[in-house]
Design a protein around this motif. Sequence first.
Motif, PDB file in Angstrom:
ATOM      1  N   LEU A  42       0.843  -1.193   0.000  1.00 57.95           N
ATOM      2  CA  LEU A  42       0.000   0.000   0.000  1.00 57.95           C
ATOM      3  C   LEU A  42       0.878   1.242   0.000  1.00 57.95           C
ATOM      4  O   LEU A  42       1.946   1.261   0.612  1.00 57.95           O
ATOM      5  CB  LEU A  42      -0.903   0.025   1.237  1.00 57.95           C
ATOM      6  N   SER A  43       0.423   2.277  -0.677  1.00 57.01           N
ATOM      7  CA  SER A  43       1.170   3.537  -0.713  1.00 57.01           C
ATOM      8  C   SER A  43       0.995   4.280   0.607  1.00 57.01           C
ATOM      9  O   SER A  43       0.114   3.967   1.412  1.00 57.01           O
ATOM     10  CB  SER A  43       0.681   4.407  -1.867  1.00 57.01           C
ATOM     11  N   LEU A  44       1.825   5.294   0.777  1.00 56.31           N
ATOM     12  CA  LEU A  44       1.721   6.155   1.953  1.00 56.31           C
ATOM     13  C   LEU A  44       0.322   6.746   2.058  1.00 56.31           C
ATOM     14  O   LEU A  44      -0.303   6.720   3.128  1.00 56.31           O
ATOM     15  CB  LEU A  44       2.772   7.274   1.872  1.00 56.31           C
ATOM     16  N   TYR A 102       0.727   1.293  12.403  1.00 51.68           N
ATOM     17  CA  TYR A 102       1.985   0.587  12.684  1.00 51.68           C
ATOM     18  C   TYR A 102       2.862   0.563  11.436  1.00 51.68           C
ATOM     19  O   TYR A 102       4.067   0.830  11.502  1.00 51.68           O
ATOM     20  CB  TYR A 102       1.668  -0.830  13.162  1.00 51.68           C
ATOM     21  N   THR A 103       2.269   0.267  10.287  1.00 53.11           N
ATOM     22  CA  THR A 103       3.013   0.227   9.029  1.00 53.11           C
ATOM     23  C   THR A 103       3.557   1.601   8.677  1.00 53.11           C
ATOM     24  O   THR A 103       4.714   1.732   8.255  1.00 53.11           O
ATOM     25  CB  THR A 103       2.120  -0.321   7.891  1.00 53.11           C
ATOM     26  N   LEU A 104       2.748   2.634   8.854  1.00 51.87           N
ATOM     27  CA  LEU A 104       3.217   4.002   8.604  1.00 51.87           C
ATOM     28  C   LEU A 104       4.428   4.323   9.468  1.00 51.87           C
ATOM     29  O   LEU A 104       5.400   4.932   8.995  1.00 51.87           O
ATOM     30  CB  LEU A 104       2.098   5.008   8.881  1.00 51.87           C
ATOM     31  N   LYS A 105       4.378   3.926  10.720  1.00 53.29           N
ATOM     32  CA  LYS A 105       5.487   4.206  11.631  1.00 53.29           C
ATOM     33  C   LYS A 105       6.729   3.407  11.227  1.00 53.29           C
ATOM     34  O   LYS A 105       7.832   3.953  11.191  1.00 53.29           O
ATOM     35  CB  LYS A 105       5.066   3.855  13.068  1.00 53.29           C
ATOM     36  N   GLN A 106       6.559   2.138  10.909  1.00 53.55           N
ATOM     37  CA  GLN A 106       7.701   1.279  10.599  1.00 53.55           C
ATOM     38  C   GLN A 106       8.337   1.613   9.243  1.00 53.55           C
ATOM     39  O   GLN A 106       9.559   1.635   9.128  1.00 53.55           O
ATOM     40  CB  GLN A 106       7.277  -0.199  10.600  1.00 53.55           C
ATOM     41  N   LEU A 107       7.514   1.851   8.229  1.00 55.16           N
ATOM     42  CA  LEU A 107       8.040   2.043   6.873  1.00 55.16           C
ATOM     43  C   LEU A 107       8.349   3.500   6.546  1.00 55.16           C
ATOM     44  O   LEU A 107       9.249   3.775   5.761  1.00 55.16           O
ATOM     45  CB  LEU A 107       7.066   1.487   5.845  1.00 55.16           C
ATOM     46  N   TYR A 108       7.576   4.418   7.103  1.00 52.16           N
ATOM     47  CA  TYR A 108       7.717   5.817   6.717  1.00 52.16           C
ATOM     48  C   TYR A 108       8.105   6.745   7.874  1.00 52.16           C
ATOM     49  O   TYR A 108       8.296   7.940   7.658  1.00 52.16           O
ATOM     50  CB  TYR A 108       6.407   6.325   6.088  1.00 52.16           C
ATOM     51  N   GLY A 109       8.144   6.219   9.087  1.00 51.84           N
ATOM     52  CA  GLY A 109       8.453   7.046  10.236  1.00 51.84           C
ATOM     53  C   GLY A 109       7.376   8.064  10.550  1.00 51.84           C
ATOM     54  O   GLY A 109       7.627   9.068  11.195  1.00 51.84           O
ATOM     55  N   VAL A 110       6.143   7.786  10.099  1.00 52.22           N
ATOM     56  CA  VAL A 110       5.023   8.701  10.277  1.00 52.22           C
ATOM     57  C   VAL A 110       4.128   8.202  11.401  1.00 52.22           C
ATOM     58  O   VAL A 110       3.759   7.034  11.428  1.00 52.22           O
ATOM     59  CB  VAL A 110       4.185   8.789   8.970  1.00 52.22           C
ATOM     60  N   SER A 111       3.808   9.087  12.332  1.00 48.76           N
ATOM     61  CA  SER A 111       2.872   8.746  13.405  1.00 48.76           C
ATOM     62  C   SER A 111       1.578   9.516  13.196  1.00 48.76           C
ATOM     63  O   SER A 111       1.598  10.711  12.945  1.00 48.76           O
ATOM     64  CB  SER A 111       3.452   9.119  14.765  1.00 48.76           C
ATOM     65  N   ILE A 112       0.480   8.804  13.297  1.00 47.47           N
ATOM     66  CA  ILE A 112      -0.839   9.434  13.170  1.00 47.47           C
ATOM     67  C   ILE A 112      -1.570   9.283  14.485  1.00 47.47           C
ATOM     68  O   ILE A 112      -1.579   8.293  15.105  1.00 47.47           O
ATOM     69  CB  ILE A 112      -1.668   8.785  12.033  1.00 47.47           C
TER      70      ILE A 112
END
Length: 112
Positions: A42-44, A102-112
């Motif tokens: 999945l994309s960002l 979790y995926t956003l944090k692990q792959l992109y360093g993004v926290s929501i």
Amino acid sequence: MSEAVQYVTNQQGERVGVLLDLETYHRLSNISASDEDLLTGLSLEELQALADSQLASTEQVQLGELLIQNADGQLPPEANTKIDLLLTQVDNLNILKTRARYTLKQLYGVSI
């Protein structure tokens, strides 16, 4: 500053490859392939949309009405199946949203 991801295209303009900056490559290559909680492919933007998603408004309204009826002791017996289904959908959606975050944090360093 370079883009984290750049695409290689063929003469028809189709994406045929990808270039990653070194930081992104290291981050992605250090992620365990056996991490079943990651939502790969999945994309960002897709992950962010999933992390922010919610139950459809018609189902939210219906669930709210059923919960009020249940609290008042007025829930018809046949509605138990519907409330159970809606609550299961909420639970499953919350799991997906958590995995997207979790995926956003692990792959992109993004926290929501």
